[in-house]
Design a protein around this motif. Structure first.
Motif, PDB file in Angstrom:
ATOM      1  N   GLU A  87      -4.869  -3.683  -7.495  1.00  0.00           N
ATOM      2  CA  GLU A  87      -6.006  -4.587  -7.712  1.00  0.00           C
ATOM      3  C   GLU A  87      -7.054  -3.861  -8.535  1.00  0.00           C
ATOM      4  OE1 GLU A  87      -8.504  -7.196  -8.168  1.00  0.00           O
ATOM      5  OE2 GLU A  87      -7.043  -7.954  -6.722  1.00  0.00           O
ATOM      6  N   ASP A  88      -7.505  -4.488  -9.628  1.00  0.00           N
ATOM      7  CA  ASP A  88      -8.463  -3.826 -10.509  1.00  0.00           C
ATOM      8  C   ASP A  88      -9.925  -4.101 -10.171  1.00  0.00           C
ATOM      9  OD1 ASP A  88      -8.277  -6.483 -11.362  1.00  0.00           O
ATOM     10  OD2 ASP A  88      -8.605  -5.966 -13.464  1.00  0.00           O
ATOM     11  N   THR A  89     -10.201  -5.000  -9.256  1.00  0.00           N
ATOM     12  CA  THR A  89     -11.578  -5.310  -8.866  1.00  0.00           C
ATOM     13  C   THR A  89     -11.886  -4.626  -7.534  1.00  0.00           C
ATOM     14  OG1 THR A  89     -11.368  -7.449  -9.953  1.00  0.00           O
ATOM     15  CG2 THR A  89     -13.201  -7.180  -8.415  1.00  0.00           C
ATOM     16  N   LEU A  90     -12.881  -3.760  -7.531  1.00  0.00           N
ATOM     17  CA  LEU A  90     -13.195  -2.956  -6.359  1.00  0.00           C
ATOM     18  C   LEU A  90     -13.500  -3.809  -5.124  1.00  0.00           C
ATOM     19  CD1 LEU A  90     -13.538  -0.153  -5.167  1.00  0.00           C
ATOM     20  CD2 LEU A  90     -15.920  -0.193  -5.937  1.00  0.00           C
ATOM     21  N   ILE A  91     -14.267  -4.866  -5.285  1.00  0.00           N
ATOM     22  CA  ILE A  91     -14.615  -5.709  -4.132  1.00  0.00           C
ATOM     23  C   ILE A  91     -13.363  -6.352  -3.538  1.00  0.00           C
ATOM     24  CG2 ILE A  91     -15.850  -7.808  -3.423  1.00  0.00           C
ATOM     25  CD1 ILE A  91     -18.047  -6.947  -5.440  1.00  0.00           C
ATOM     26  N   ALA A  92     -12.495  -6.872  -4.388  1.00  0.00           N
ATOM     27  CA  ALA A  92     -11.239  -7.468  -3.901  1.00  0.00           C
ATOM     28  C   ALA A  92     -10.362  -6.409  -3.250  1.00  0.00           C
ATOM     29  CB  ALA A  92     -10.500  -8.151  -5.043  1.00  0.00           C
ATOM     30  N   GLN A  93     -10.366  -5.204  -3.810  1.00  0.00           N
ATOM     31  CA  GLN A  93      -9.604  -4.096  -3.226  1.00  0.00           C
ATOM     32  C   GLN A  93     -10.077  -3.812  -1.803  1.00  0.00           C
ATOM     33  OE1 GLN A  93      -9.673  -0.034  -4.808  1.00  0.00           O
ATOM     34  NE2 GLN A  93      -8.331  -0.732  -6.446  1.00  0.00           N
ATOM     35  N   VAL A 128      -2.785   1.407   3.873  1.00  0.00           N
ATOM     36  CA  VAL A 128      -2.874   0.774   2.558  1.00  0.00           C
ATOM     37  C   VAL A 128      -3.343   1.785   1.520  1.00  0.00           C
ATOM     38  CG1 VAL A 128      -3.917  -1.089   1.204  1.00  0.00           C
ATOM     39  CG2 VAL A 128      -3.452  -1.440   3.653  1.00  0.00           C
ATOM     40  N   ASP A 129      -2.482   2.003   0.517  1.00  0.00           N
ATOM     41  CA  ASP A 129      -2.867   2.778  -0.663  1.00  0.00           C
ATOM     42  C   ASP A 129      -3.315   1.782  -1.723  1.00  0.00           C
ATOM     43  OD1 ASP A 129      -1.929   5.032   0.661  1.00  0.00           O
ATOM     44  OD2 ASP A 129      -0.056   5.134  -0.479  1.00  0.00           O
ATOM     45  N   THR A 130      -4.171   2.221  -2.629  1.00  0.00           N
ATOM     46  CA  THR A 130      -4.633   1.325  -3.688  1.00  0.00           C
ATOM     47  C   THR A 130      -4.345   1.925  -5.064  1.00  0.00           C
ATOM     48  OG1 THR A 130      -6.859   2.267  -3.592  1.00  0.00           O
ATOM     49  CG2 THR A 130      -6.451   0.276  -2.292  1.00  0.00           C
ATOM     50  N   ALA A 131      -4.144   1.034  -6.005  1.00  0.00           N
ATOM     51  CA  ALA A 131      -3.990   1.399  -7.423  1.00  0.00           C
ATOM     52  C   ALA A 131      -4.882   0.448  -8.208  1.00  0.00           C
ATOM     53  CB  ALA A 131      -2.537   1.259  -7.860  1.00  0.00           C
ATOM     54  N   ILE A 132      -5.646   0.996  -9.137  1.00  0.00           N
ATOM     55  CA  ILE A 132      -6.620   0.211  -9.896  1.00  0.00           C
ATOM     56  C   ILE A 132      -6.010  -0.459 -11.122  1.00  0.00           C
ATOM     57  CG2 ILE A 132      -7.478   2.107 -11.323  1.00  0.00           C
ATOM     58  CD1 ILE A 132     -10.030   0.000  -9.696  1.00  0.00           C
ATOM     59  N   GLY A 192      -3.697 -10.334 -13.050  1.00  0.00           N
ATOM     60  CA  GLY A 192      -4.552  -9.925 -14.166  1.00  0.00           C
ATOM     61  C   GLY A 192      -5.137  -8.554 -13.899  1.00  0.00           C
ATOM     62  N   LEU A 193      -4.602  -7.531 -14.567  1.00  0.00           N
ATOM     63  CA  LEU A 193      -5.025  -6.158 -14.286  1.00  0.00           C
ATOM     64  C   LEU A 193      -5.893  -5.556 -15.380  1.00  0.00           C
ATOM     65  CD1 LEU A 193      -1.734  -4.736 -12.727  1.00  0.00           C
ATOM     66  CD2 LEU A 193      -3.873  -5.285 -11.545  1.00  0.00           C
ATOM     67  N   GLY A 194      -6.496  -6.383 -16.201  1.00  0.00           N
ATOM     68  CA  GLY A 194      -7.365  -5.852 -17.248  1.00  0.00           C
ATOM     69  C   GLY A 194      -6.582  -5.065 -18.284  1.00  0.00           C
ATOM     70  N   GLU A 195      -6.959  -3.823 -18.523  1.00  0.00           N
ATOM     71  CA  GLU A 195      -6.296  -2.951 -19.500  1.00  0.00           C
ATOM     72  C   GLU A 195      -4.856  -2.670 -19.085  1.00  0.00           C
ATOM     73  OE1 GLU A 195      -7.611  -1.432 -22.386  1.00  0.00           O
ATOM     74  OE2 GLU A 195      -9.330  -2.767 -22.120  1.00  0.00           O
ATOM     75  N   GLY A 196      -3.976  -2.594 -20.047  1.00  0.00           N
ATOM     76  CA  GLY A 196      -2.588  -2.221 -19.773  1.00  0.00           C
ATOM     77  C   GLY A 196      -1.748  -3.412 -19.350  1.00  0.00           C
TER      78      GLY A 196
END
Length: 133
Positions: free
Chosen positions: A7-13, A27-31, A53-57
Motif C-alpha cells: 500500500e502506497d498511502t501511509l494512512i491506508a497502510q 503484518v509487514d508493509t511495502a510502500i 494503484g501504487l503510484g511510481e513503478g
C-alpha cells in the motif's frame, strides 16, 4: 498468519495493518511494487494484500504477476486486491491475474474477519465487495 500489505498511502497502510494486527496477525508493509517484490523473494507470506494503484513503478496487477512468476516462495500465496477502484474492468483484471479476492477501500473489521475465515478454509465461499470466483 504472516501478511504482506502492499500500500502506497501511509494512512491506508496504518488503518489496514491495525485491522489484521488486532486479529492477532503479523503484518509487514511495502510502500511500492519494487519493495514488495524484494520482500516476497526473501519471506514466505500466508497472504498478500495488494493495492492496485501504487503510484511510481508497476501497478498491483503487474506486481501480482511478477510474484506468481518469481521463485516458489510465494507463488501459491493468495493475493487479494484492496483498492479504491470499483469498476467491473478492475474486477475482471484481478480475476485474470489470479487474485483470490477483491475488496474496495476502506477495509472494515468485518472484511478482515472474512478474509481470515477464507484463508482458514479456502474451500468456503469467498464473499467480497466485488466477487471473484
Amino acid at each position: 498468519m504472516h501478511i504482506l500489505l502492499v500500500e502506497d498511502t501511509l494512512i491506508a497502510q496504518i488503518a489496514t495493518k491495525a485491522l489484521f494486527v488486532k486479529l492477532g496477525h503479523v503484518v509487514d508493509t511495502a510502500i511500492d511494487g519494487k519493495s514488495a517484490l524484494a520482500q516476497t523473494m526473501g519471506t514466505h507470506y500466508d497472504l498478500i494484500l495488494m493495492d492496485i494503484g501504487l503510484g511510481e513503478g508497476p501497478d498491483g496487477f503487474a506486481v501480482t504477476g511478477l510474484i506468481k512468476q518469481q521463485g516458489d516462495l510465494n507463488k501459491a500465496t493468495p493475493i487479494i486486491a484492496v483498492t479504491a477502484h470499483n469498476e467491473p474492468e478492475y474486477l475482471e483484471r484481478a480475476k485474470s491475474q489470479g487474485m483470490a479476492g477483491y475488496f474496495t477501500k476502506p477495509l472494515t473489521t468485518r472484511d478482515a474477519e472474512e478474509i481470515v475465515r477464507y484463508l482458514q478454509n479456502p474451500e468456503s465461499i469467498f464473499i467480497t465487495r466485488g466477487q471473484i470466483d
